[in-house]
Structures are given as C-alpha cells and as structure tokens.
Design an enzyme around this catalytic site. Structure first.
Site, PDB file in Angstrom:
ATOM      1  N   SER A 121      -0.325  -0.419   7.918  1.00  0.00           N
ATOM      2  CA  SER A 121      -0.598  -1.515   6.980  1.00  0.00           C
ATOM      3  C   SER A 121      -0.794  -2.803   7.763  1.00  0.00           C
ATOM      4  CB  SER A 121       0.582  -1.708   6.025  1.00  0.00           C
ATOM      5  OG  SER A 121       1.635  -2.389   6.679  1.00  0.00           O
ATOM      6  N   ASP A 122      -1.627  -3.692   7.242  1.00  0.00           N
ATOM      7  CA  ASP A 122      -1.680  -5.025   7.829  1.00  0.00           C
ATOM      8  C   ASP A 122      -0.273  -5.618   7.683  1.00  0.00           C
ATOM      9  OD1 ASP A 122      -2.353  -7.419   8.991  1.00  0.00           O
ATOM     10  OD2 ASP A 122      -4.157  -7.741   7.795  1.00  0.00           O
ATOM     11  N   TRP A 123      -0.016  -6.666   8.425  1.00  0.00           N
ATOM     12  CA  TRP A 123       1.347  -7.200   8.534  1.00  0.00           C
ATOM     13  C   TRP A 123       1.835  -7.782   7.197  1.00  0.00           C
ATOM     14  CZ3 TRP A 123      -0.169  -4.467  12.110  1.00  0.00           C
ATOM     15  CH2 TRP A 123       0.446  -4.344  13.343  1.00  0.00           C
ATOM     16  N   GLY A 124       2.685  -7.031   6.552  1.00  0.00           N
ATOM     17  CA  GLY A 124       3.178  -7.466   5.246  1.00  0.00           C
ATOM     18  C   GLY A 124       2.300  -6.993   4.099  1.00  0.00           C
ATOM     19  N   ALA A 125       1.409  -6.056   4.355  1.00  0.00           N
ATOM     20  CA  ALA A 125       0.474  -5.604   3.315  1.00  0.00           C
ATOM     21  C   ALA A 125       0.967  -4.372   2.556  1.00  0.00           C
ATOM     22  CB  ALA A 125      -0.895  -5.313   3.918  1.00  0.00           C
TER      23      ALA A 125
END
Ligand code: BGC
Length: 708
Positions: free
Chosen positions: A259-263
C-alpha cells in the site's frame, strides 16, 4: 517519392530493446523454468516452517528511524529484512546523486538511457543498503496542475510504458527490486487520500493501465504500490478488480502489492481483495490481521499466498543469499548518467532565426535575469525530493562557459524585492524597469523561469508563478534577442510571450548538473534532442480536463468524462492547435523523411506489420531525431483517437547520414479495449500509420487494411 539518401543502417526496434535489456524475457517466466521451480520449492520449504506470527510480521512495515519502509528480518529462518526507499529521481536514503526529474527522462525518448538511469538508481539503492526502490511512477498526466506531474513520464501510455520498462530492467539488473507506482489512476494531489477516480473500463485499460501492464508482463517488476485514491468507489488498496482480477489473474503478476504510505483502510477487505503489505506501519495488517487470520475472516491460504509472493521475490532477487549491505558508490559515474539523461531530455521549443546555439564571439555582454538563475532547478518536492551532494546553477555554469570572452550581468528578479542590491527593496514595477534596463544595455538576455511542483499539492495555476510572465514580456520588449529557459516540471502557459520570444528552451528539473546541462545546450556543446512527453496548451481551457466534475471533482468523485481523450488525443479530436505539440522538439540540425514502407498492405486481425522510413540528417551538425509512429483506425465502431503513438526510435545521425528506422506494429497497436467482449479487439477496416517529428509534424503516412 522516396528520396535517394546516403548510407543506410537498419534499426530494428525489437533488437534494440532486447539488447538494451541485456536479458531475454519470456512471457510468464522470469528466469529459466527449472530455476523457477527450484525457487518455488525453496519458498514452500520456508513457508512450511513459519508460524502465523512470523507470516504476519512480513505483511506490514515496522517503523524504524532512518528508513522509509522497513520489514524486519526473521533470523531464525534466514529471511533478511526488506528495506524500501524513495524514489524516482534519486535514492533518498541519505544524500546522494540527484537525477533529473522523471519527466526529463521521458523527454529523452531513449530506451537505452532509461535503462542506464534505472541501473544507476539501482546501483545507488543497493550501495545504500536498500533492496526495494519505490519507483518508477507511471501515472499518466491528466490534470495540468497535477503536483506530481514532474515525477511521471507524461501524457501518453505507450511512451510511459516504454520508458518505464527500460528503467525497471535497469533497476532490477542491479539485484534491486523496483516498485512501480501508484496503481491506479492516481492523477491529482487535491483530495488524493479520498478522491474516487470515476473512470470507465476502456479508458482504464487504454490510458491508465498499460504502463503497469508492461511493467508486469515485460519488465517483470517485483512489486506494485497501490495508490491512495479510490477507483470507481473502492480504495485502490482493497480494489479486487484492480488487484485480483486484472493484476494478479489476468496479468499473472507473481510479485507482491504494497500500500502507499497510509493508504490501507481495512484489514479483511484489503487482505481478501489483494493487498499484500501494509506500509509504513501495521495498523491493519499487524495485530488485526493476526486476529482476522485466527478467526478465519482471512483464510490461511490467503495469508500464505501473500507471504509466498514476498518470499518468491526475495528468492528471485537473491535477497536471501545477499542481505542488504552498505557499499561504495561511484558518485562520479552516477552523476555522468544523470547529466547524460538531463542533456538528452532538454527540449528546444522554439529557435527563430537560429538564435541558438549562442556564438560567444558575437556577444560582448550577456544579461542573466531571473529569481532562481543562480540556483540549480534540480528537482521537485515531496517523496521524490533528493538531498544532492552539490549542485551547479545556470549562472555559475554560464560564467564558466564564457570566461572573459563577454561581460556577464546578473539581475536576481524577485517581485517586490531586489536581492542583488543592498538598497531598500524596490517595488515589483521598479524591478521590471531594472530588468528592462539591463536587457537593453546587453547584447543578449537570458531569462530563467521556473515553477515548484511537489507531492501533496497541485499547482494553483499552470501559469508561471511570481510575475515571471511579466518579467519575460518586459525583457523581450527591451531586447528582442531574448532566450527563455523554462525549468518546470510539466506544461506551463507561455502564450503571453511565446510569439515574441525568439528562442525557448524547456529544461525541466535537470538534477545536480542543471546549470551545466543548460549552458551546454545554449552554447551548442550539446545539440538538443528531447521531445515533449506532454502537450503545452495555449490556454487552460484548451485542455481536455476543464469542468469541476472532472477536476478537482465533486462529491468526492473525479469524473474521467473525457474518456480516452486526454493530452494530444483531445487536441486532435477537438481540432485545437496546441502551443507546443506532444512529441515536439527542435534540433540544431534538420532531418528529412523518406516515404513510409509497410511490409504488407493487407493483414488479418491479430497479425503484425512492419513499418519503415528512411531519415536523413539534412543539416550541418550531428544530431539525434526521435522518429515517431502514430496509428489511426479509420473505420472504428467506437470513438477512437485520430492519432495514437505506437512506435518510436531515437537515432543519431551525422551530417548527410541516413538511417532506416523500422518498427513492428503488433495487433495491440491497432486494438481498442472492447468492454463487452472484455478483450483487446482489432476491427477489420482501413488503418493509417503516420510518421513524423512530432504529433503535429507528420511527414509521411500510409494506409493498410485489416481484412475480415
Ligand atoms: C508517496 C509515495 C512514496 C511514499 C513513501 C507517499 O506519500 O505517495 O510515492 O513512495 O510516500 O515515501
């Protein structure tokens, strides 16, 4: 009539690409089949020895100071740590080589340079003890204001796919894993964490997915980053259509999704819908996934599949035998690659009366004007920002270049403030007068203008900020011998002055050597050969994304109502003249095109065709031309673009030299995505191949028929 021109050399696209890749790739098999089987056996053996807790530990990041993404090792089993670092324009684990912005790499239209760029990034990643590089970014430029446009490869899916596969091969040739991002339709920064890209299936397949598809199928990328945004209402990180149906099933991707950072937004949905690793922490894929696994909400098989994917890639990339380790970096060699890319990416937008290259002997005095001319425009902001070892700005580089052969005068134009003088700040108007005065006094004026693009925010407007338009207009009025150098990450509106400024150079964000690169182009040590990977519009309204529903979106939805008609596809469809067309870029020499020859005038659906054209350097200098091939389906049953880029080659020619460029047009080059049949379809009928120096400078064309 074909012109009879000089010596011929044949360039074959497939061999060039394969040679550049240095490896033979076969569909569905990354390495030798026997090796792959042995790898799977190794993975299964490891998996069989892992506890559920150990498995879960591999499925999320652990925050560790100094690391962008970190998955701890499991020493008991000899599984090393995973270290993930940004990014697309330099390896952010500490200071290092500042490469030009990816948009500049795209502007080279050079696959072998893209491979070198990737290999250099890969080498530095490895030497910094990191094993996964968070790039390349292959989202398509859709929104002109897009804050991350500088990180992309432009507005065309084919060009993006070609540059990205070459770069990934380069990165991965170093034993470093690339992570292609952001999957998918991550095209704006405004509301990026929640906006839903409402995009129809055909548009997704034809515009927004091809680069990811090529990264997976052709370049065998090891990992894919799921985007922040939603696609058609579902977060990318839990979008089963994107992650499972398309990526893992249809494209047979055997690596893993991060996942993208915090996604990440859920445990059960994300886990069951195809996400493999949560980053940067474990809010959803830590304790919560362990509990969901124990409770059977996420099956053992699903958890095993995720771990298997990660271990498979760790084995394939040799991480198990060669844990990440810090090593020496040849910064000199790295910087040379960065500089070569930056030079080849500079686009000469306009050169009336051959003002460029500058002949120093004909100028006694040169004015350098601009707020930022004394600093390198090395890169954009956000996770692609790089801490360079040192940089060279244009002023210093130009001073070095001219030595004492001319007088150099510098005006640091800052609206409302004069930093070059110690007297009290004057007004903006007063400074414009200073600039005009200086320009008038000198034989030549060089104006440097730039913008500042960054992740996290779209540009407020696509005009140049800080009264730079007024500055340029004022300077060129005072001295018609004015050259404008643009350091922008994407298109800007230049119509206020483009007609009256004789020479315009697009230099993007050129990395550590920005000044040297620009000086070399201005004074002719480098013959520019870059071509625009995006369209410069005359007005903002001329672009294909104009309503608030399209951008920034309404009620949390960004409506991709323009469908496949973005960038030049839109300008062609609505018959709008761009300021500077996609594929445009001049040279200090000239090129002549012969006629187009097709291997066949009639083929069956599914068959391919070769197209060739002879190109000659008709000028007096060595130079490189990007020969571009566009295809049109003349009898389509669905609305199709008037032109779609389907092939290109960059060739270097000495004066008088000619080469034959030959490309292969496969079935996919003629196909559109048929949403009813759920497959790529070549419809019988007439097709046109257009060959030229830009999308609006088509020199020759030919037609062929796809028989029923
Ligand atoms: C960006 C990614 C980047 C990640 C890690 C995110 O904000 O969207 O492109 O790789 O941060 O820095």
């Amino acid at each position: 009539m074909a012109k009879k021109i000089g010596r011929r050399t044949f360039i074959k696209q497939s061999t060039v690409a394969a040679a550049a890749a240095g490896v033979t790739y076969r569909t569905g098999v990354s390495f030798a089949a026997a090796g792959a089987q042995a790898d799977e056996a190794k993975v299964d053996a490891l998996l069989g020895r892992m506890t559920l807790e150990e498995k879960i530990q591999m499925l999320h990041g652990t925050l560790r100071r100094g690391f962008i993404g970190y998955v701890p090792a499991i020493p008991r089993l000899g599984i090393p740590e995973l270290t993930l670092t940004d990014g697309p324009a330099g390896v952010r684990h500490g200071p290092g080589t500042m490469f030009p912005a990816p948009v500049a790499l795209a502007a080279t239209w050079d696959r072998s340079l893209a491979r070198d760029f990737g290999a250099a990034l890969g080498a530095e990643t490895k030497a910094k003890g990191q094993n996964i590089l968070l790039g390349p970014m292959v989202n398509i430029v859709r929104v002109p204001e897009g804050g991350r446009n500088f990180e992309t490869f432009g507005e065309d899916p084919y060009l993006t796919a070609q540059i990205c596969t070459a770069e990934i091969r380069g990165i991965q040739s170093q034993g470093v894993m690339a992570e292609v991002k952001h999957y998918a339709a991550n095209n704006q920064e405004k509301d990026r964490l929640q906006v839903s890209a409402e995009v129809d299936e055909r548009t997704l397949r034809e515009i927004y997915l091809p680069a990811f598809e090529a990264a997976v199928k052709e370049a065998k990328v090891g990992s894919v980053m799921a985007a922040y945004n939603k696609v058609n209402g579902t977060f990318s990180s839990e979008n089963t259509h994107l992650l499972k149906d398309i990526l893992k099933t249809e494209w047979a991707f055997d690596g893993f999704v991060v996942s993208d950072w915090g996604a990440t937004h859920s445990t059960v949905e994300a886990a069951n819908n195809g996400l493999d690793i949560e980053m940067p922490g474990g809010a959803f894929f830590g304790e919560a996934l362990l509990a969901a696994g124990r409770a059977g909400h996420v099956s053992q098989a699903t958890i095993d599949d995720k771990v298997r994917r990660i271990l498979r890639m760790m084995v394939r990339f040799g991480f198990l035998d060669r844990p990440a380790k810090v090593g020496p970096i040849d910064f000199k060699a790295q910087r040379q690659v960065a500089r070569r890319v930056a030079e080849a990416g500079v686009v000469l937008l306009k050169n009336e009366g051959n003002l460029l290259p500058l002949d120093i002997s004909s100028f006694k005095s040169i004015a350098v004007i601009g707020a930022y001319a004394d600093r390198a425009a090395s890169g954009g902001g956000g996770s692609a920002r790089m801490a360079p070892l040192n940089t060279v700005g244009p002023l210093g580089a130009i001073a070095d270049k001219i030595g004492n052969r001319a007088v150099l005068q510098f005006l640091k134009f800052v609206p409302g403030k004069d930093l070059s003088k110690s007297d009290p700040p004057t007004t903006g108007a007063g400074l414009l007068a200073d600039a005009a005065q200086l320009a008038k006094e000198c034989d030549l004026a060089l104006v440097f203008a730039r913008d500042f693009e960054t992740e996290g925010a779209d540009r407020a407007a696509i005009t140049l900020p800080d009264e730079q338009d007024e500055l340029i207009s004022t300077v060129v009025q005072a001295n018609p011998r004015t050259v404008v150098v643009l350091n922008t990450g994407c298109m800007v509106l230049v119509s206020r002055w483009a007609d009256v400024v004789p020479a315009i150079v697009q230099a993007w964000y050129s990395g550590a050597d920005d000044g040297n690169v620009v000086a070399d182009v201005l004074f002719g040590d480098v013959n520019p050969s870059g071509k625009l990977p995006i369209t410069f519009p005359r007005t903002r309204e001329d672009t294909g994304v104009v309503t608030a529903e399209q951008y920034p979106g309404a009620n949390g939805k960004g409506l991709y109502a323009e469908g496949v008609f973005i960038g030049y596809r839109h300008f062609d469809k609505d018959n709008i003249a761009p300021q500077f067309a996609f594929g445009h870029g001049l040279s200090y020499t000239t090129f002549e095109y012969g006629t187009v020859k097709l291997s066949s005038k009639r083929i069956k659906p599914g068959e391919s065709l070769t197209v060739e054209v002879e190109v000659k350097n008709s000028g007096r200098r060595e130079g490189a031309e990007v020969v571009q091939f566009y295809v049109q389906d003349l009898q389509a049953s669905v609305p199709r673009p008037i032109k779609e880029l389907k092939g290109f080659e960059k060739i270097v020619l000495r004066p008088g030299q000619a080469k034959v460029v030959r490309i292969n047009l496969d079935a996919r080059s003629m196909a559109f995505y048929d949403v009813t049949k759920k497959q790529w379809l070549v419809e019988p009928g007439q097709f046109k191949v257009m060959c030229g120096s830009s999308s609006r400078d088509i020199r020759v064309s030919a037609e062929f028929e796809v028989g029923a």
